[in-house]
Design a protein around this motif. Structure first.
Motif, short mmCIF file in Angstrom:
data_model
loop_
_atom_site.label_atom_id
_atom_site.label_comp_id
_atom_site.label_asym_id
_atom_site.label_seq_id
_atom_site.Cartn_x
_atom_site.Cartn_y
_atom_site.Cartn_z
N ASN A 33 0.82 -1.20 0.00
CA ASN A 33 0.00 0.00 0.00
C ASN A 33 0.86 1.26 0.00
OD1 ASN A 33 -2.66 1.28 0.17
ND2 ASN A 33 -1.94 1.95 2.18
N ASP A 34 1.91 1.28 0.81
CA ASP A 34 2.81 2.44 0.85
C ASP A 34 3.45 2.68 -0.52
OD1 ASP A 34 2.21 2.74 3.53
OD2 ASP A 34 4.12 1.94 4.25
N ARG A 36 2.23 1.82 -3.37
CA ARG A 36 1.16 2.29 -4.27
C ARG A 36 0.94 3.79 -4.10
NH1 ARG A 36 -4.45 -0.92 -5.25
NH2 ARG A 36 -5.11 0.29 -7.04
N ILE A 37 0.89 4.24 -2.86
CA ILE A 37 0.69 5.66 -2.59
C ILE A 37 1.87 6.48 -3.11
CG2 ILE A 37 0.56 7.37 -0.72
CD1 ILE A 37 -1.04 5.18 0.86
N GLU A 38 3.10 6.01 -2.87
CA GLU A 38 4.30 6.72 -3.30
C GLU A 38 4.49 6.72 -4.82
OE1 GLU A 38 7.70 5.04 -1.36
OE2 GLU A 38 6.83 5.30 0.63
N ASP A 92 -0.24 3.24 -8.64
CA ASP A 92 -1.48 3.85 -9.11
C ASP A 92 -1.33 4.37 -10.53
OD1 ASP A 92 -3.33 3.45 -7.07
OD2 ASP A 92 -2.66 5.19 -5.93
#
Length: 96
Positions: A33-34, A36-38, A92
């Protein structure tokens, strides 16, 4: 950094089956998840990680006739989404 998570193979002698299980830790999912956000906050590179698919998922797909080593990136991403495995997607960015 992603660490290899152990895979446990159990043989059931009564049914002649092999059961496979792999621990998917909260840390692994948090890292996915981290990442993906970055992904949208860093410049695009020649090589971009788009997913981190556990071995047990790859093996399951192989038994179903879906080989991640031969399929297109687009079809792999679609399969992750269709099977509600989006937690393993690490970007993303639009994947073509």
């Amino acid at each position: 950094m992603t660490h290899l998570i152990g895979i446990d193979y159990t043989v059931d002698k009564l049914t002649d089956t092999i059961k496979r299980k792999q621990e998917i830790t909260d840390e692994f999912l948090t890292e996915c998840n981290d990442n993906r956000i970055e992904s949208m906050n860093r410049p695009m590179a020649d090589w971009e990680q788009v997913a981190s698919i556990p071995v047990v998922v790859v093996e399951k797909w192989l038994r179903e006739g879906f080989d991640v080593y031969r399929e297109s990136l687009k079809s792999i991403m679609r399969r992750l989404r269709n099977e509600d495995l989006t937690a393993f997607i690490t970007t993303d960015r639009r994947v073509t």
